[in-house]
Design an enzyme around this catalytic site. Structure first.
Site, PDB file in Angstrom:
ATOM      1  N   HIS A 138       8.206 -21.254  -8.886  1.00  0.00           N
ATOM      2  CA  HIS A 138       8.259 -20.012  -9.660  1.00  0.00           C
ATOM      3  C   HIS A 138       7.734 -20.308 -11.124  1.00  0.00           C
ATOM      4  O   HIS A 138       8.478 -21.119 -11.596  1.00  0.00           O
ATOM      5  CB  HIS A 138       9.875 -19.489  -9.343  1.00  0.00           C
ATOM      6  N   ASP A 168      10.963 -21.526 -12.904  1.00  0.00           N
ATOM      7  CA  ASP A 168      11.556 -22.779 -12.342  1.00  0.00           C
ATOM      8  C   ASP A 168      11.145 -23.735 -13.789  1.00  0.00           C
ATOM      9  O   ASP A 168      11.854 -24.705 -13.973  1.00  0.00           O
ATOM     10  CB  ASP A 168      11.027 -23.345 -11.279  1.00  0.00           C
TER      11      ASP A 168
END
Ligand code: XLS
Ligand code: MG
Length: 382
Positions: free
Chosen positions: A58, A61
């Site tokens: 993502h 992240d």
């Protein structure tokens, strides 16, 4: 036993891990973290060292929400450097539109249009970042897009909102990065009581209603299928049949329970075998991505045992696929069972045909034998 098996991962195996799977610190709804956090940049390097082909992420992240543009650019630069130095790709960059409290009642299906627009902005942010990292897929897992209180959202309206947002993202991609693709990862529930489009089949039906269905695929996750008590082999098969398998999330799960996300193959060996069979015998050329996390009883070292275990099980099952194809007794039974398959005649001919039901009923289908052979093959007894 593993004498002739080649169980060392190679780049050509196209294995992948979500950054979030290794960054997982063992927190669950009832317990705090049991492992120290790990920096995503270190995860990229450590995965690469283990011959993992790519990572999924993502955007959040790598770049936490709220980071400055300068910090974002620095982190993306650092990631790119490691990707080049250690030879690892990024093959999916989605957005975490589920953790932040602003998404407490949904992202793309929040009743508040500003939250929906903000979620679209987050996906655009992820697409831009992914493109910079050489990625060409944005997979949408809209975990907060669902409800607990049935009256709180109009389900038809929610589907309209999802469609509107998906069409906006397609428009953005077509205008800015025509070779980018989008996909939907379905899940029946958790964190919501019910999530919209709970299975891959639902997602495929929905994709057909989008402005540009050809830009969209699906990423089935085995555990999500089993959470609904369904058959993961059939779900992957349907995605392949539709020509829409953009990726796959491999893991394991005891059926009809909370999302367990355990190491691939551990709870459902036979189903896992047939998923590997499908992937290895079809024209699928995408990644084999593991989306699970180490048990919370593991420390940081345990996370790398977990990484090795996932890939090793896949490679073992791939060897089993070869053995299955080369097993003359199994293949003889399969030919006998399936050999009689032929196209049906015209409906008028069928309508007037005479069928000998006694004969049809009398045919023996040796499935007991076949299934036992498969079990023995998997247990190493053939
Ligand atoms: C959660 C999902 C999630 C996605 C990535 O259940 O599997 O991890 O794959 O957003
Ligand atoms: Mg997943």
């Amino acid at each position: 036993m593993s004498k002739s098996y080649s169980l060392k991962p190679k780049k050509s195996d196209r294995f992948s891990f979500g950054l979030w799977t290794i960054m997982n610190v063992g927190r669950d709804p009832f317990g705090e973290a049991t492992r120290p956090p790990i920096n995503p940049l270190d995860v990229i390097v450590e995965l690469a060292k283990r011959n993992v082909y790519s990572f999924e992420m993502h955007a959040e992240d790598l770049v936490p929400m709220g980071s400055s543009t300068r910090e974002r650019d620095r982190l993306v630069r650092e990631a790119k450097k490691r990707m080049k130095d250690y030879r690892i790709k990024c093959t999916n960059c989605g957005s975490n539109c589920f953790s932040h409290p602003v998404f407490k009642d949904g992202a793309l299906t929040s009743n508040d249009p500003d939250v929906r627009a903000f979620a679209v902005q987050r996906y655009i942010y992820a697409i831009d970042m992914g493109y910079e990292l050489g990625c060409r897929l944005c997979n949408l897992w809209w975990g907060r897009d669902g409800l607990e209180v049935e009256g709180s959202k109009d389900a038809r309206e929610a589907l309209k909102w999802l469609r509107e947002c998906c069409n906006l993202l397609t428009e953005y991609v077509l205008r800015n990065y025509p070779d980018y693709e989008l996909s939907i990862e379905a899940k029946p529930n958790e964190p919501r009581g019910d999530i919209f489009l709970p299975t891959t089949g639902h997602a495929l039906g929905f994709i057909a209603t989008l402005d540009h269905p050809e830009k969209w695929g699906v990423v089935p996750e085995l555990a999500h299928v089993r959470m609904a008590g369904l058959n993961s082999v059939h779900e992957v098969a349907q995605a392949l049949d539709a020509g829409k398998l953009s990726g796959i999330h491999l893991n394991s799960q005891k059926p009809l329970r909370y999302d367990q996300d355990i190491r691939f193959g551990t709870e459902d060996l036979k189903e896992s075998f047939f998923v590997v069979y499908l992937l290895e015998t079809s024209d699928y050329r995408g990644t084999k991505s593991f989306d699970c996390h180490p048990h919370r009883t593991e420390d940081r070292q345990g996370a790398w045992d977990f990484v090795a275990g996932n890939m090793r099980t896949y490679l073992l099952l791939k060897e089993k696929v070869k053995e299955y194809q080369q097993d003359t007794q199994i293949q003889r039974i399969l030919t006998r069972i399936r050999g009689a398959q032929k196209c049906l005649p015209a409906p008028e001919e069928i309508a007037s045909a005479k069928f000998d039901l006694d004969k049809l009923m009398a045919s023996r289908l040796p499935y007991e034998k076949l299934d036992q052979m498969i079990i023995e093959l998997l247990l190493g007894a053939r």
